[in-house]
Motif scaffolding. Sequence first.
Motif, mmCIF file in Angstrom:
data_model
loop_
_atom_site.group_PDB
_atom_site.id
_atom_site.type_symbol
_atom_site.label_atom_id
_atom_site.label_comp_id
_atom_site.label_asym_id
_atom_site.label_seq_id
_atom_site.Cartn_x
_atom_site.Cartn_y
_atom_site.Cartn_z
ATOM 1 N N PHE A 68 0.868 -1.171 0.000
ATOM 2 C CA PHE A 68 0.000 0.000 0.000
ATOM 3 C C PHE A 68 0.902 1.216 0.000
ATOM 4 N N THR A 69 0.584 2.180 -0.835
ATOM 5 C CA THR A 69 1.444 3.351 -0.990
ATOM 6 C C THR A 69 0.637 4.630 -0.828
ATOM 7 N N GLU A 70 1.075 5.459 0.109
ATOM 8 C CA GLU A 70 0.506 6.798 0.262
ATOM 9 C C GLU A 70 1.265 7.716 -0.682
ATOM 10 N N ILE A 71 0.553 8.435 -1.520
ATOM 11 C CA ILE A 71 1.191 9.300 -2.511
ATOM 12 C C ILE A 71 0.667 10.721 -2.359
ATOM 13 N N THR A 72 1.602 11.664 -2.271
ATOM 14 C CA THR A 72 1.258 13.078 -2.201
ATOM 15 C C THR A 72 1.750 13.756 -3.470
ATOM 16 N N ASP A 92 -0.126 -2.377 -14.708
ATOM 17 C CA ASP A 92 -0.907 -3.559 -14.357
ATOM 18 C C ASP A 92 -0.800 -3.916 -12.875
ATOM 19 N N CYS A 93 0.350 -3.702 -12.287
ATOM 20 C CA CYS A 93 0.567 -4.053 -10.885
ATOM 21 C C CYS A 93 -0.119 -3.095 -9.915
ATOM 22 N N ALA A 94 -0.580 -1.959 -10.402
ATOM 23 C CA ALA A 94 -1.355 -1.032 -9.575
ATOM 24 C C ALA A 94 -2.812 -1.470 -9.670
ATOM 25 N N ILE A 95 -3.275 -2.169 -8.651
ATOM 26 C CA ILE A 95 -4.607 -2.767 -8.759
ATOM 27 C C ILE A 95 -5.702 -1.918 -8.130
ATOM 28 N N GLU A 96 -5.332 -0.938 -7.324
ATOM 29 C CA GLU A 96 -6.298 0.002 -6.764
ATOM 30 C C GLU A 96 -5.625 1.351 -6.606
ATOM 31 N N CYS A 97 -6.408 2.411 -6.726
ATOM 32 C CA CYS A 97 -5.910 3.755 -6.459
ATOM 33 C C CYS A 97 -7.103 4.599 -6.018
ATOM 34 N N HIS A 98 -6.981 5.160 -4.810
ATOM 35 C CA HIS A 98 -8.090 5.900 -4.212
ATOM 36 C C HIS A 98 -7.656 7.318 -3.876
ATOM 37 N N LEU A 99 -8.456 8.300 -4.267
ATOM 38 C CA LEU A 99 -8.263 9.676 -3.825
ATOM 39 C C LEU A 99 -8.840 9.742 -2.422
ATOM 40 N N VAL A 100 -8.017 10.170 -1.449
ATOM 41 C CA VAL A 100 -8.440 10.126 -0.054
ATOM 42 C C VAL A 100 -8.289 11.488 0.616
ATOM 43 N N ALA A 108 -2.655 3.902 -2.972
ATOM 44 C CA ALA A 108 -2.588 2.939 -4.078
ATOM 45 C C ALA A 108 -2.197 1.570 -3.536
ATOM 46 N N LYS A 109 -2.668 0.545 -4.204
ATOM 47 C CA LYS A 109 -2.336 -0.829 -3.846
ATOM 48 C C LYS A 109 -1.636 -1.470 -5.032
ATOM 49 N N PHE A 110 -0.447 -1.983 -4.780
ATOM 50 C CA PHE A 110 0.352 -2.643 -5.802
ATOM 51 C C PHE A 110 0.542 -4.104 -5.421
ATOM 52 N N VAL A 111 0.455 -4.988 -6.397
ATOM 53 C CA VAL A 111 0.809 -6.393 -6.210
ATOM 54 C C VAL A 111 1.865 -6.710 -7.254
ATOM 55 N N THR A 112 3.070 -7.044 -6.776
ATOM 56 C CA THR A 112 4.210 -7.283 -7.660
ATOM 57 C C THR A 112 4.878 -8.605 -7.295
ATOM 58 N N LYS A 134 5.957 13.118 -2.757
ATOM 59 C CA LYS A 134 6.539 12.095 -1.888
ATOM 60 C C LYS A 134 5.608 10.892 -1.819
ATOM 61 N N TYR A 135 6.189 9.775 -1.376
ATOM 62 C CA TYR A 135 5.380 8.581 -1.200
ATOM 63 C C TYR A 135 5.917 7.776 -0.024
ATOM 64 N N PHE A 136 5.028 7.048 0.607
ATOM 65 C CA PHE A 136 5.396 6.163 1.698
ATOM 66 C C PHE A 136 4.842 4.787 1.386
ATOM 67 N N SER A 137 5.662 3.766 1.589
ATOM 68 C CA SER A 137 5.298 2.400 1.241
ATOM 69 C C SER A 137 5.044 1.574 2.498
ATOM 70 N N PHE A 138 4.010 0.752 2.431
ATOM 71 C CA PHE A 138 3.665 -0.143 3.525
ATOM 72 C C PHE A 138 3.540 -1.547 2.953
ATOM 73 N N VAL A 139 4.529 -2.393 3.251
ATOM 74 C CA VAL A 139 4.551 -3.757 2.737
ATOM 75 C C VAL A 139 3.653 -4.625 3.618
ATOM 76 N N VAL A 140 2.761 -5.347 2.980
ATOM 77 C CA VAL A 140 1.854 -6.239 3.697
ATOM 78 C C VAL A 140 2.628 -7.485 4.102
ATOM 79 N N LEU A 141 2.628 -7.779 5.402
ATOM 80 C CA LEU A 141 3.300 -8.966 5.914
ATOM 81 C C LEU A 141 2.357 -10.164 5.945
ATOM 82 N N LYS A 142 1.098 -9.885 6.263
ATOM 83 C CA LYS A 142 0.102 -10.942 6.371
ATOM 84 C C LYS A 142 -1.265 -10.295 6.200
#
Length: 158
Positions: A68-72, A92-100, A108-112, A134-142
């Motif tokens: 999950f990526t926060e994008i400013t 293709d790897c960007a499977i969701e993108c939401h204006l929040v 944004a949600k990426f699956v790679t 800027k962007y901040f990345s949050f890697v899903v562990l589970k």
Amino acid sequence: MKLDKIDIKILSELQKSGRISNVELADLVSLSASPCLMRVKKLQEEGFIIGYSARVDLAKLGQTVTVFTEITLKNHRPTDYSRFLATVEKIDCAIECHLVSGGYDYLAKFVTPGISEYQAIMERLLELNIGIDKYFSFVVLKSPIVKAHLPIDAIATH
């Protein structure tokens, strides 16, 4: 079109199993087959049902990482949003993108296949100069809770 309880039940059941036969669906919603089929067709025509798809077990295909990526964005003009979205939509790897709302513009949600592939995507986005500040990345562990269906019963009653 105003939905009644039977329409909502049809939508709910089709979410659970899009390949259910019309006869089985009719039994679940307490209708005979013909009226049930007519309701399904009407729900499709009215745009409540927008498609059918298969859920795929990505783990069977190989290793993946979800991020999950926060994008400013640097600027907030309509053209800045449009340029950003037009570019991300092609990935293709960007499977969701939401204006929040809140401290950043998009989630944004990426699956790679892996972290290096994700990082390559982000570096490419920065190189394209599409307005990312800027962007901040949050890697899903589970992912202990992932639901494939929407809460139609709860939403439709309000």
